[in-house]
Design an enzyme around this catalytic site. Sequence first.
Site, PDB file in Angstrom:
ATOM      1  N   ARG A  62      40.692 135.585  -1.610  1.00 37.58           N
ATOM      2  CA  ARG A  62      39.979 136.744  -2.148  1.00 37.58           C
ATOM      3  C   ARG A  62      40.758 138.043  -1.978  1.00 37.58           C
ATOM      4  O   ARG A  62      40.470 139.034  -2.639  1.00 37.58           O
ATOM      5  CB  ARG A  62      38.578 136.833  -1.516  1.00 37.58           C
ATOM      6  CG  ARG A  62      37.622 135.796  -2.098  1.00 37.58           C
ATOM      7  CD  ARG A  62      36.307 135.806  -1.379  1.00 37.58           C
ATOM      8  NE  ARG A  62      36.268 134.901  -0.255  1.00 37.58           N
ATOM      9  CZ  ARG A  62      35.491 135.038   0.797  1.00 37.58           C
ATOM     10  NH1 ARG A  62      34.686 136.069   0.891  1.00 37.58           N
ATOM     11  NH2 ARG A  62      35.486 134.149   1.762  1.00 37.58           N
ATOM     12  N   GLU A  99      37.618 130.951  15.359  1.00 40.21           N
ATOM     13  CA  GLU A  99      36.514 130.759  16.303  1.00 40.21           C
ATOM     14  C   GLU A  99      36.537 129.314  16.834  1.00 40.21           C
ATOM     15  O   GLU A  99      36.386 129.066  18.016  1.00 40.21           O
ATOM     16  CB  GLU A  99      35.199 131.062  15.587  1.00 40.21           C
ATOM     17  CG  GLU A  99      34.174 131.638  16.508  1.00 40.21           C
ATOM     18  CD  GLU A  99      32.986 132.176  15.747  1.00 40.21           C
ATOM     19  OE1 GLU A  99      33.009 132.223  14.501  1.00 40.21           O
ATOM     20  OE2 GLU A  99      32.008 132.532  16.439  1.00 40.21           O
TER      21      GLU A  99
HETATM   22  O1  PRP Z   1      38.186 138.266   9.774  1.00 40.41           O
HETATM   23  P1  PRP Z   1      38.141 136.741   9.724  1.00 40.41           P
HETATM   24  O2  PRP Z   1      37.153 136.163  10.685  1.00 40.41           O
HETATM   25  O3  PRP Z   1      39.500 136.135   9.843  1.00 40.41           O
HETATM   26  O4  PRP Z   1      37.528 136.362   8.288  1.00 40.41           O
HETATM   27  C1  PRP Z   1      37.894 136.999   7.100  1.00 40.41           C
HETATM   28  C2  PRP Z   1      38.544 136.026   6.146  1.00 40.41           C
HETATM   29  O5  PRP Z   1      37.578 135.019   5.769  1.00 40.41           O
HETATM   30  C3  PRP Z   1      37.490 134.962   4.345  1.00 40.41           C
HETATM   31  O6  PRP Z   1      38.417 134.087   3.808  1.00 40.41           O
HETATM   32  P2  PRP Z   1      38.230 132.507   3.762  1.00 40.41           P
HETATM   33  O7  PRP Z   1      38.968 131.904   4.913  1.00 40.41           O
HETATM   34  O8  PRP Z   1      36.775 132.183   3.631  1.00 40.41           O
HETATM   35  O9  PRP Z   1      39.045 132.093   2.462  1.00 40.41           O
HETATM   36  P3  PRP Z   1      38.939 132.498   0.911  1.00 40.41           P
HETATM   37  O10 PRP Z   1      39.338 133.950   0.766  1.00 40.41           O
HETATM   38  O11 PRP Z   1      39.947 131.605   0.282  1.00 40.41           O
HETATM   39  O12 PRP Z   1      37.525 132.263   0.434  1.00 40.41           O
HETATM   40  C4  PRP Z   1      37.841 136.376   3.906  1.00 40.41           C
HETATM   41  O13 PRP Z   1      38.261 136.403   2.542  1.00 40.41           O
HETATM   42  C5  PRP Z   1      38.944 136.755   4.866  1.00 40.41           C
HETATM   43  O14 PRP Z   1      40.222 136.300   4.448  1.00 40.41           O
HETATM   44  N1  ADE Z   2      29.975 136.583   6.135  1.00 39.33           N
HETATM   45  C1  ADE Z   2      31.025 136.400   5.327  1.00 39.33           C
HETATM   46  N2  ADE Z   2      30.872 136.563   3.988  1.00 39.33           N
HETATM   47  C2  ADE Z   2      31.932 136.367   3.161  1.00 39.33           C
HETATM   48  N3  ADE Z   2      33.153 136.016   3.578  1.00 39.33           N
HETATM   49  C3  ADE Z   2      33.340 135.840   4.896  1.00 39.33           C
HETATM   50  N4  ADE Z   2      34.441 135.519   5.618  1.00 39.33           N
HETATM   51  C4  ADE Z   2      34.098 135.478   6.915  1.00 39.33           C
HETATM   52  N5  ADE Z   2      32.799 135.793   7.083  1.00 39.33           N
HETATM   53  C5  ADE Z   2      32.295 136.029   5.829  1.00 39.33           C
END
Ligand code: PRP
Ligand code: ADE
Length: 177
Positions: A62, A99
Site C-alpha cells: 500500500r 509482534e
Molecule cells: O507499523 P506496522 O505494525 O509495521 O504495520 C504497518 C504495515 O502494515 C500494513 O502492511 P501489510 O503488512 O498489511 O501489507 P500490505 O501493504 O501489502 O497490505 C501497512 O500497509 C504497513 O506497511
Molecule cells: N489496523 C490496520 N488497518 C490497516 N492496515 C494495518 N496495518 C497494520 N494495522 C492495520
Amino acid sequence: MDVNVAIRNTIRTIPDFPKPGIQFKDITPILENPVVSRAIVAEFVKLYHGVKVDAVAGVESRGFLFGLPLAMELNVPFIIVRKKGKLPAETVNFKYDLEYGSAEIEVHKGAIKKGMNVLVHDDLLATGGTAGAAAQLIEKEEGIVAGFSFLIELDDLKGREKLVRFDKPIISLVRYN
Ligand SMILES: O=P(O)(O)OC[C@H]1O[C@H](OP(=O)(O)OP(=O)(O)O)[C@H](O)[C@@H]1O
Ligand SMILES: Nc1ncnc2[nH]cnc12
C-alpha cells in the site's frame, strides 16, 4: 477541501479484519475517489516543501499507491521496498521482528545511493516495525533517512516511538486512537 477531514470521512473501518479485535483501516474508498487522492498527494508535497528529499521509498504494497505519485510530483526517483523474494535483481535485505515472528524486506542493490536523502512512505503507521525496518535498510545502504510520511497513524500502537531515534519529521495526515 480540508484533506484531513476528507480522508477521515472517506476511510472505512472494518472490524475484526484480518483477525478478531483488529479495526482495519480500509483505504480502498480513497483510491476510488480521484479528488481526495489528488488532495492527498498535494498535501504531502506541501508538507515536504523545504525538506531535502532525493528519493521516496515506498513499502509494499500500500506504500506504492501514493508513494509513486508523490515521488513524481517531487521529481525524484521512487524506490520500491518489497517483501523478500519479489525483486528480480540483486538485493540488500533487512530482517525485523513483528509482534509474532519475523519478516524480511529488501531493495535492489544500488537503488539507494550513498548520502541520498530518502523519504520513507507507507499508507499506515501501526507498530512502526515496517517503517523502522525500511529506515534501517536505507541506513544499511549509507543513505540518509529524510523523514516518514503516512496517510494514517494508529496512536495506540506507538509506532512513532520506534521512529523518533531517526530524528526526522514524521508526518501522518490522520491519527486515530
Ligand atoms: O507499523 P506496522 O505494525 O509495521 O504495520 C504497518 C504495515 O502494515 C500494513 O502492511 P501489510 O503488512 O498489511 O501489507 P500490505 O501493504 O501489502 O497490505 C501497512 O500497509 C504497513 O506497511
Ligand atoms: N489496523 C490496520 N488497518 C490497516 N492496515 C494495518 N496495518 C497494520 N494495522 C492495520
